[in-house]
Design an enzyme around this catalytic site. Structure first.
Site, PDB file in Angstrom:
ATOM      1  N   TRP A 136      -3.634  43.136  31.722  1.00  0.00           N
ATOM      2  CA  TRP A 136      -2.492  44.049  31.799  1.00  0.00           C
ATOM      3  C   TRP A 136      -1.987  44.073  33.250  1.00  0.00           C
ATOM      4  O   TRP A 136      -2.797  44.245  34.173  1.00  0.00           O
ATOM      5  CB  TRP A 136      -2.940  45.447  31.358  1.00  0.00           C
ATOM      6  CG  TRP A 136      -1.861  46.478  31.356  1.00  0.00           C
ATOM      7  CD1 TRP A 136      -0.604  46.351  30.863  1.00  0.00           C
ATOM      8  CD2 TRP A 136      -1.966  47.818  31.864  1.00  0.00           C
ATOM      9  NE1 TRP A 136       0.088  47.529  31.019  1.00  0.00           N
ATOM     10  CE2 TRP A 136      -0.723  48.440  31.636  1.00  0.00           C
ATOM     11  CE3 TRP A 136      -2.991  48.541  32.486  1.00  0.00           C
ATOM     12  CZ2 TRP A 136      -0.477  49.763  32.007  1.00  0.00           C
ATOM     13  CZ3 TRP A 136      -2.745  49.851  32.845  1.00  0.00           C
ATOM     14  CH2 TRP A 136      -1.502  50.457  32.611  1.00  0.00           C
ATOM     15  N   ASP A 217     -11.766  49.519  29.799  1.00  0.00           N
ATOM     16  CA  ASP A 217     -10.438  50.065  29.557  1.00  0.00           C
ATOM     17  C   ASP A 217     -10.255  50.100  28.042  1.00  0.00           C
ATOM     18  O   ASP A 217     -10.165  49.061  27.395  1.00  0.00           O
ATOM     19  CB  ASP A 217      -9.374  49.173  30.216  1.00  0.00           C
ATOM     20  CG  ASP A 217      -7.968  49.728  30.022  1.00  0.00           C
ATOM     21  OD1 ASP A 217      -7.814  50.741  29.304  1.00  0.00           O
ATOM     22  OD2 ASP A 217      -7.026  49.147  30.589  1.00  0.00           O
ATOM     23  N   LYS A 253      -1.665  55.046  22.142  1.00  0.00           N
ATOM     24  CA  LYS A 253      -1.418  54.198  20.977  1.00  0.00           C
ATOM     25  C   LYS A 253      -2.086  54.733  19.718  1.00  0.00           C
ATOM     26  O   LYS A 253      -1.440  54.887  18.677  1.00  0.00           O
ATOM     27  CB  LYS A 253      -1.924  52.771  21.267  1.00  0.00           C
ATOM     28  CG  LYS A 253      -0.911  51.860  21.895  1.00  0.00           C
ATOM     29  CD  LYS A 253      -0.521  52.194  23.319  1.00  0.00           C
ATOM     30  CE  LYS A 253      -1.608  51.865  24.316  1.00  0.00           C
ATOM     31  NZ  LYS A 253      -1.150  51.936  25.717  1.00  0.00           N
TER      32      LYS A 253
HETATM   33  N1  PLA Z   1      -4.684  49.721  29.606  1.00  0.00           N
HETATM   34  C1  PLA Z   1      -4.127  48.734  28.901  1.00  0.00           C
HETATM   35  C2  PLA Z   1      -4.920  47.510  28.616  1.00  0.00           C
HETATM   36  C3  PLA Z   1      -2.811  48.890  28.421  1.00  0.00           C
HETATM   37  O1  PLA Z   1      -2.280  47.910  27.709  1.00  0.00           O
HETATM   38  C4  PLA Z   1      -2.093  50.062  28.695  1.00  0.00           C
HETATM   39  C5  PLA Z   1      -0.678  50.242  28.216  1.00  0.00           C
HETATM   40  C6  PLA Z   1      -2.741  51.054  29.443  1.00  0.00           C
HETATM   41  C7  PLA Z   1      -4.049  50.849  29.877  1.00  0.00           C
HETATM   42  C8  PLA Z   1      -2.119  52.354  29.830  1.00  0.00           C
HETATM   43  O2  PLA Z   1      -1.603  53.103  28.850  1.00  0.00           O
HETATM   44  P1  PLA Z   1      -1.309  54.646  29.022  1.00  0.00           P
HETATM   45  O3  PLA Z   1      -1.365  54.979  30.479  1.00  0.00           O
HETATM   46  O4  PLA Z   1       0.048  54.825  28.459  1.00  0.00           O
HETATM   47  O5  PLA Z   1      -2.365  55.316  28.251  1.00  0.00           O
HETATM   48  N2  PLA Z   1       0.090  49.073  28.076  1.00  0.00           N
HETATM   49  C9  PLA Z   1       1.445  49.110  27.468  1.00  0.00           C
HETATM   50  C10 PLA Z   1       2.390  50.027  28.191  1.00  0.00           C
HETATM   51  C11 PLA Z   1       1.369  49.567  26.035  1.00  0.00           C
HETATM   52  C12 PLA Z   1       2.526  49.846  29.667  1.00  0.00           C
HETATM   53  O6  PLA Z   1       2.600  48.733  30.174  1.00  0.00           O
HETATM   54  O7  PLA Z   1       2.563  50.886  30.326  1.00  0.00           O
HETATM   55  C13 PLA Z   1       1.964  47.654  27.481  1.00  0.00           C
HETATM   56  O8  PLA Z   1       3.051  47.418  26.920  1.00  0.00           O
HETATM   57  O9  PLA Z   1       1.251  46.766  27.992  1.00  0.00           O
END
Ligand code: PLA
Length: 407
Positions: A136, A217, A253
């Site tokens: 991510w 995570d 989610k």
């Molecule tokens: N960790 C991972 C692996 C994630 O994919 C995301 C969110 C988070 C943490 C953090 O989410 P939160 O703070 O909203 O609880 N990833 C998303 C959104 C869904 C983003 O980038 O913020 C994504 O589209 O990758």
């Protein structure tokens, strides 16, 4: 005049690689536009979903006159913290029973990662964290800003579109003893590739033998398999061996509470005494950052988790979301096969969780956005949760055209 401003030298920053996709999508006026960028669940009608059980819990909270709007403690809502630990570590977790887990409510997954990272930067002896490639996009930024130094371990193999397990073992095997290792608990983002339970067991043995510290995570518990316990299994095996670890949980989610920013950081320690000292220091991290967390989202989660009926209702709704995503994988795969689109697309049905890592390159992504108004991140990741039976043909046409043209 611009030059009069004390901020005249501020340069424009680029949009965020993930959230910026939504910004671009919102500006597009085409009726066929499709946002497969951010990982946010959509219904078959393409609409955001508020779970029925969440509406019910909110109604319950509104009707309950004892609900007040005082500040929460620095560590958040006590019930929420206890129930969150149970959700990820299991109701019968010995670590919980022995009171050697400290859990603090944080601002969703991101905030939990950040608080955990700052705690480690202040109090842990090894300041290097290993993150998978790819991962991510926010991970390296969060950890760097918290004061950790970020290194990577091999994870994804583009050739097989699967796990580079050998590379992973080599890189973790070569990491300095005590280093922190970020592990996606399930439904790896962006690749959709998870280790098998046997592979997890090998990872666990290697990490424990080298004293590497696991930082999980967990942003997608329930979204990989549709089952909350199955998705938490890797984390639970690391806790069952008696060793220490950190876990960042998000309810964005799995409860659809994206904008409520509700999550938790747990640190599993060797003893109750260590856990309570760790918690005292977590409070010192949180207090100057945002003082204490918001009450509403955590109250929704606690209401659902502590009521047997609501909990069951939640698991049914969660499974329905996971199943719809799995069915989208099948539909997209079938459509590409029927169309005879060049290439092997079996990874679409093999990958797990919210995303498919399509293998489309940035040139193909640009083409699909320009010609088909389909929005996704430039690494070719698509959110399967943003797709529906109605939009599968449009996406299929776009992928077909992109690979035929820029194959
Ligand atoms: N960790 C991972 C692996 C994630 O994919 C995301 C969110 C988070 C943490 C953090 O989410 P939160 O703070 O909203 O609880 N990833 C998303 C959104 C869904 C983003 O980038 O913020 C994504 O589209 O990758």
């Amino acid at each position: 005049m611009d030059s009069d401003s004390v901020f005249a030298s501020v340069v424009r920053a680029p949009e965020d690689p993930i959230l910026g996709v939504t910004v671009a999508y919102n500006k597009d006026t085409s009726p066929n536009k499709l946002n497969l960028g951010v990982g946010a669940y959509r219904t078959e009608e393409g609409k955001p979903l508020v779970l029925n059980v969440v509406r019910k819990a909110e109604q319950h909270l509104v009707n309950d006159q004892s609900q007040i709007k005082e500040y929460l403690p620095i560590v958040g809502l006590a019930d929420f913290n206890k129930l969150s630990a149970k959700l990820i570590f299991g109701a019968d977790s010995p670590a919980i029973q022995q009171n050697r887990v400290t859990t603090v409510q944080c601002l969703s997954g991101t905030g939990s990662l950040r608080v955990g990272a700052e705690f480690l930067a202040r109090h842990y002896h090894q300041l290097t964290i290993y993150i998978p490639t790819p991962t991510w996009g926010n991970h390296p930024k969060i950890f760097n800003l918290a004061g950790l130094s970020v290194k990577t371990y091999r994870y994804y193999d583009p050739a097989t579109r699967g796990l580079n397990f050998q590379g992973l073992l080599e890189d973790l095997g070569a990491a300095p003893s005590g280093a922190i290792v970020l592990l996606h608990a399930c439904a790896h983002n962006p690749t959709g590739v998870d280790p098998t339970l046997e592979q997890w067991e090998q990872i666990r043995q290697l990490m424990r033998s080298k004293g590497l510290l696991p930082f999980f995570d967990s942003a997608y518990q329930g979204f990989a398999s549709g089952n909350l316990d199955a998705d938490a299994q890797p984390v639970r095996t690391f806790v069952a061996d008696g060793g220490e670890c950190l876990a960042a949980q998000s309810y964005a989610k799995n409860m659809g509470l994206y904008g409520e920013r509700v999550g938790a950081l747990s640190i599993v320690c060797k003893t109750q005494d260590v856990a309570s000292r760790v918690e005292s220091q977590l409070k010192l991290v949180i207090r100057p950052m945002y003082s204490n967390p918001p009450i509403h989202g955590a109250s929704i989660v606690a209401t659902i988790l502590k009521d047997g009926n609501m909990y069951n209702e939640w698991t049914v709704e969660l499974k329905a979301m996971a199943d719809r995503i799995i069915s989208m994988r099948q539909q997209l795969y079938d459509a590409l096969s029927a169309k005879g689109t060049p290439g092997d697309w079996s990874h679409i049905i093999k990958q797990i969780g919210m995303f498919t890592f399509t293998g489309l390159n940035s040139e193909q992504v640009v083409f699909m956005t320009k010609e088909y108004h389909i929005y996704m991140t430039s690494d070719g990741r698509i959110s399967m949760a943003g797709l529906s039976s109605k939009t599968v043909p449009h996406l299929t046409d776009a992928i077909h055209a992109a690979v035929t043209r820029f194959g």
